[in-house]
Design a protein around this motif. Structure first.
Motif: not given
Length: 244
Positions: A169-178
């Motif tokens: 979940q964190w990997q997907a979220e951080t990719a979106r944020l960046r």
């Protein structure tokens, strides 16, 4: 632990217990809270009071000392971005009638270093007085960690059913944020509280802080308008600081 380190650690623990919710402590209450002998706690309190970091306000009662205000002023004065960011935060709060704040990344901790004192109305939101925020469950925390390329903090407790708790979940979220350059949270820290955050950058694209808004979740219906105001405020400060 060497005695010098133990003494400093004890002093930090004592000072950390004083906050807006509990601005005054008695010796007996502190000893009970820390599970330590009264004599040990009294020694720490006396040392801090002698240094001006605590003030004795009654028989066995203590509050934070004025010397901390001097240290705080020196810290903020050493940060070139703080004054313009603080002014933008207050304008944002007045314009949106929401709680606005500034956060920084300290290692893997996300610290709220300023909150607006005017302009907001409406129901209370989670964390109005918290200094350290749950990094994985707030917009500012997620944004600062993602832009720093940091992993999901551990532990990452599920504060609500919507909290991100797994590396996937964190990997997907951080990719979106960046990719988008901003962050939002919805009912991730506490049900009914959401937030938005945008970075304040300086020269060389360095991320200096996060400018955020905390809002009752129903106001997410104004997401686009609020995000535009937030991003405009953050961009104005970043430009003034040399970000191009």
């Amino acid at each position: 632990m060497p005695r010098t380190h133990a003494t400093v650690d004890q002093a930090v623990r004592l000072l950390s217990l004083f906050d807006a919710d509990r601005s005054e402590w008695s010796l007996s209450d502190l000893a009970r809270h820390l599970g330590q002998p009264t004599s040990t706690v009294h020694e720490g309190l006396s040392t801090l009071a002698a240094a001006g970091l605590l003030s004795r306000v009654g028989r066995g009662r203590y509050r934070l000392g004025w010397r901390l205000l001097k240290l705080s002023s020196a810290l903020y004065g050493s940060l070139p971005w703080y004054a313009p960011a603080h002014e933008a935060m207050e304008r944002l709060a007045r314009g949106t009638h929401l709680l606005a704040f500034l956060c920084v990344l300290d290692g893997d901790r996300v610290l709220c270093v300023a909150r607006s004192v005017q302009g907001r109305d409406g129901p209370p939101v989670a964390g109005e007085l918290d200094f350290e925020l749950p990094a994985h469950a707030t917009a500012s925390g997620k944004l600062l960690l993602a832009l720093a390329g940091q992993p999901l903090p551990q532990p990452a407790p599920a504060l609500t059913s919507r909290t991100l708790t797994t590396p996937e979940q964190w990997q997907a979220e951080t990719a979106r944020l960046r990719a988008h350059g901003h962050a939002h949270s919805q009912d991730e820290w506490a049900t009914g509280t959401s937030s938005l955050a945008a970075p304040i950058r300086g020269e060389g694209n360095a991320v200096l802080a996060a400018l955020g808004l905390s809002l009752p979740t129903p106001r997410l219906r104004e997401h686009d308008t609020l995000l535009r105001a937030l991003q405009d405020a953050a961009a104005e400060v970043s430009w003034a600081l040399g970000h191009r």
